[in-house]
Design a protein around this motif. Structure first.
Motif, short mmCIF file in Angstrom:
data_model
loop_
_atom_site.label_atom_id
_atom_site.label_comp_id
_atom_site.label_asym_id
_atom_site.label_seq_id
_atom_site.Cartn_x
_atom_site.Cartn_y
_atom_site.Cartn_z
N SER A 93 13.63 16.09 34.24
CA SER A 93 14.11 15.72 35.57
C SER A 93 13.86 14.25 35.85
CB SER A 93 13.52 16.63 36.65
OG SER A 93 14.24 16.48 37.87
N TYR A 94 13.83 13.88 37.12
CA TYR A 94 13.73 12.49 37.55
C TYR A 94 12.46 12.32 38.38
CZ TYR A 94 18.68 13.44 36.66
OH TYR A 94 19.85 13.87 36.10
N SER A 95 12.16 11.07 38.74
CA SER A 95 10.96 10.84 39.54
C SER A 95 11.07 11.49 40.92
CB SER A 95 10.70 9.34 39.68
OG SER A 95 9.42 9.09 40.23
N ARG A 96 12.27 11.62 41.45
CA ARG A 96 12.56 12.48 42.60
C ARG A 96 13.36 13.66 42.08
NH1 ARG A 96 9.14 11.32 46.06
NH2 ARG A 96 9.47 9.77 47.69
N GLY A 116 21.85 17.53 38.46
CA GLY A 116 20.92 18.59 38.12
C GLY A 116 21.09 19.10 36.71
N HIS A 117 22.32 19.26 36.28
CA HIS A 117 22.56 19.75 34.93
C HIS A 117 22.23 18.68 33.88
CE1 HIS A 117 24.00 23.71 35.85
NE2 HIS A 117 24.84 23.25 36.75
N MET A 118 22.20 17.42 34.28
CA MET A 118 21.79 16.35 33.35
C MET A 118 20.28 16.17 33.28
SD MET A 118 24.54 13.24 33.71
CE MET A 118 24.94 13.27 35.46
N GLU A 177 18.64 16.98 29.91
CA GLU A 177 19.37 16.58 28.71
C GLU A 177 18.62 15.54 27.88
OE1 GLU A 177 23.93 15.08 27.71
OE2 GLU A 177 23.44 15.85 29.71
N GLY A 178 17.84 14.69 28.56
CA GLY A 178 17.17 13.60 27.84
C GLY A 178 16.23 14.09 26.76
N THR A 225 15.97 7.59 30.13
CA THR A 225 16.59 6.47 29.42
C THR A 225 17.48 6.96 28.28
OG1 THR A 225 14.53 6.30 28.15
CG2 THR A 225 14.84 4.73 29.96
N HIS A 226 17.10 8.05 27.64
CA HIS A 226 17.92 8.57 26.55
C HIS A 226 19.21 9.17 27.11
CE1 HIS A 226 14.20 7.97 24.31
NE2 HIS A 226 14.98 7.96 23.24
N LEU A 227 19.11 9.84 28.24
CA LEU A 227 20.32 10.30 28.93
C LEU A 227 21.17 9.12 29.38
CD1 LEU A 227 22.09 12.38 30.49
CD2 LEU A 227 20.48 12.10 32.40
N ALA A 228 20.52 8.09 29.93
CA ALA A 228 21.26 6.92 30.43
C ALA A 228 22.11 6.30 29.34
CB ALA A 228 20.30 5.89 31.00
#
Length: 427
Positions: free
Chosen positions: A78-81, A99-101, A104-105, A372-375
Motif C-alpha cells: 500500500s501507500y503511506s496513506r 487500491g488494486h495497484m 503490485e509493487g 517505486t517499482h509500481l511507479a
C-alpha cells in the motif's frame, strides 16, 4: 570531477561487486533519459527497455546512492496513506484503481528478482506490531480494507501469537502479511541496474543532471555531456535538489536513521525473530527492524525534518532497539547511517507531466520500496500511451506545506510531535 562514494553503511560494505560505470563525457541520443538510478528510475528503465525503448540513465553519484540503497529493506504494501484515506479524498472510482495497484509493487520486486536472478537476500513475511488497543483496532480495519481489494495473505495475531514471531513484550498483537518481506536494498538496486544494462540500457554514474533544456526535443545537461531525448523521466526524489523548481514547492526531504549490529549468534538471532520476518510498529514515527542475511539486526526509526544529518545516530536509535530487545545491551553497533526520503503534505506520491514530454514520480513519504517499482511500470505505460493508471495518480490533489519553504520544517516537526504524543498516550 568530484566522485561521490556510497555512505558508510552496512549495505555499501556488503554490496555485491559491480563493474565501474563511466561518467557521461559526450553527447548521446536516446528515446528516454531517466534522471536518477534509484528504484523509480531503474524500474522505469527496465519496463521501457522491455517495451523496446532506447533508454539512458543519469545518476549523480552511484546506483542506489539515495533512499533506494539506504532504507530499512522492508517490502511493505500500500501507500503511506492507505486506500480508505484515498477513497475519502478522491472518491470510489479513482480509489478502486489505486487500491488494486497498492499490492503490485511487491509482486514486481519478486518478478524482477526471479527473472534477472538478483541476489538480494529476499525473505517473505512482514509484521505490523500494535502497541495499544487503538492500533490493534486499526490493524483489524486494515485487514478488512485490504481484503476488499483482493489482498488475502494476512493473519491477525493476538499477544500470544505475535510473541511466536517477535520476541518483544511491548506488543499486544499485530498483523502478519506474508506478501510482505525484506531484501538487501542496495543489492536489489545493483541487480536491477545490471538487468537494465543486459537489455542494452546505458547508465552513467557521477553524472548529475544540472540543467534541463525544455522543448519539443528536450536536452539534459551534465557537467561534461548532454543527452538528447524524446522523453525525460525525473526520478531524483529527495536528492533532486533544485533541478525542477515546480517539484520542490510541495515536498520536503526528511532523514531517517538506521543502525546495524555486529553479527549475532544463530541462537540469539533466532530468539529475536524466530521466523526471520521483518517488523514495523504502528506508531506515527515508527520503529522498524529485521535480520540481515548474515544475522545482524538492522534497526531504524525517527525522522529529521529537513534532512539534516544527526551528530550521533547511534545515540538516537540504540535506546529504541534496547527498549524492544534489552538482551542486546552488550552487542556492538558496527554501522550507523542516515538517508533521506521525500515527504508530501498528503503523504501520497506526486506523479505528473511537465509539458508534453517530462514525466515524474516522487514523494513516497517513507513508503517507497514497493511504490517505486509500481511507479516505474505506470510511467512506462504512460509513455506507451496507456495513461489510465498514470492519470489515477496524477489526479491526486497536492498542497504546499504551511508556511512555505521557510516554515515547513518547524510546522511538520510540531505536527509529528503531536502525533507522537498521541501514540505515547494511547489516543
Amino acid at each position: 570531477m568530484a566522485n561521490t562514494p556510497y555512505p558508510q553503511s552496512y549495505y555499501a560494505a556488503s554490496a555485491n561487486p559491480v563493474p565501474p560505470r563511466p561518467a557521461l563525457q559526450e553527447e548521446v541520443q536516446t528515446d528516454v533519459c531517466v534522471i536518477g538510478a534509484g528504484y523509480t528510475g531503474l524500474s522505469s528503465a527496465l519496463f521501457l527497455l522491455e517495451s523496446g525503448f532506447k533508454v539512458t540513465v543519469l545518476e549523480a553519484a552511484k546506483v542506489g546512492f539515495g533512499a533506494s540503497g539506504r532504507n530499512g529493506g522492508q517490502i511493505v504494501n500500500s501507500y503511506s496513506r492507505d486506500i480508505d484515506v484515498i477513497e475519502r479524498t478522491v472518491g470510489p472510482k479513482q480509489a478502486q484503481l489505486l487500491g488494486h495497484m497498492a499490492f503490485e509493487g511487491g509482486r514486481i520486486i519478486r518478478e524482477r528478482v526471479a527473472k534477472y536472478n538478483i541476489q538480494c537476500d529476499l525473505k517473505d513475511g512482514g509484521v505490523f506490531a500494535a502497541l495499544t488497543p487503538k492500533q490493534m483496532g486499526h490493524l483489524e480495519s486494515q485487514k478488512r480494507l485490504w481484503e476488499r481489494f483482493g489482498h488475502t495473505q494476512l493473519e491477525l495475531m493476538d499477544q500470544k501469537r505475535i510473541r511466536e514471531v517477535v520476541n518483544c513484550d511491548q506488543y499486544i498483537g499485530g498483523m502478519l502479511d506474508m506478501s510482505g518481506g525484506h531484501i538487501h536494498p542496495l543489492n536489489l538496486a545493483l541487480g536491477e541496474a545490471a538487468a537494465v544494462e543486459s537489455l542494452g540500457g546505458k547508465i552513467y554514474e557521477q553524472s548529475p543532471a544540472i540543467r534541463i533544456e525544455r522543448g519539443a526535443n528536450p536536452v539534459v545537461h551534465t557537467p561534461q555531456g548532454k543527452v538528447r531525448a524524446k522523453f525525460i523521466i525525473v526520478a531524483g526524489n529527495a536528492y533532486l535538489g533544485g533541478l525542477v523548481p515546480e517539484l520542490a514547492a510541495k515536498s520536503m526531504p526528511c532523514g531517517t536513521q538506521v543502525i546495524t549490529t555486529e553479527p549475532l549468534s544463530d541462537d540469539l538471532a533466532r530468539s529475536l525473530l524466530p521466523q526471520d520476518y521483518c517488523v514495523e510498529d504502528c506508531n506515527y514515527l515508527l520503529d522498524y527492524y529485521r535480520l540481515t542475511g548474515d544475522k545482524r539486526l538492522i534497526f531504524g526509526g525517527g525522522v529529521v525534518y529537513g534532512a539534516r544529518d544527526p551528530a550521533n545516530i547511534e545515540a538516537i536509535i540504540r535506546p529504541k532497539m534496547l527498549k524492544a530487545f534489552p538482551q542486546l545491551k552488550d552487542v556492538k553497533i558496527d554501522y550507523a547511517w542516515t538517508g533521506n526520503f521525500l515527504l508530501t503534505l498528503s503523504r501520497l506520491p506526486q506523479v505528473g507531466r511537465l509539458g508534453d514530454n517530462i514525466y515524474y514520480s516522487q514523494g513516497c513519504s517513507g513508503h517507497g520500496v514497493t511504490y517505486t517499482h509500481l511507479a516505474g511500470k505506470v510511467l512506462a505505460e504512460a509513455l506507451r500511451g496507456q495513461a489510465e493508471r498514470f492519470d489515477a495518480f496524477a489526479e491526486l490533489p497536492h498542497y504546499p506545506f504551511p508556511g512555505g519553504q521557510m516554515l515547513r520544517v518547524p510546522f511538520s516537526a510540531l505536527g509529528a510531535w503531536y502525533y507522537s504524543l498521541r501514540d505515547r498516550l494511547g489516543f
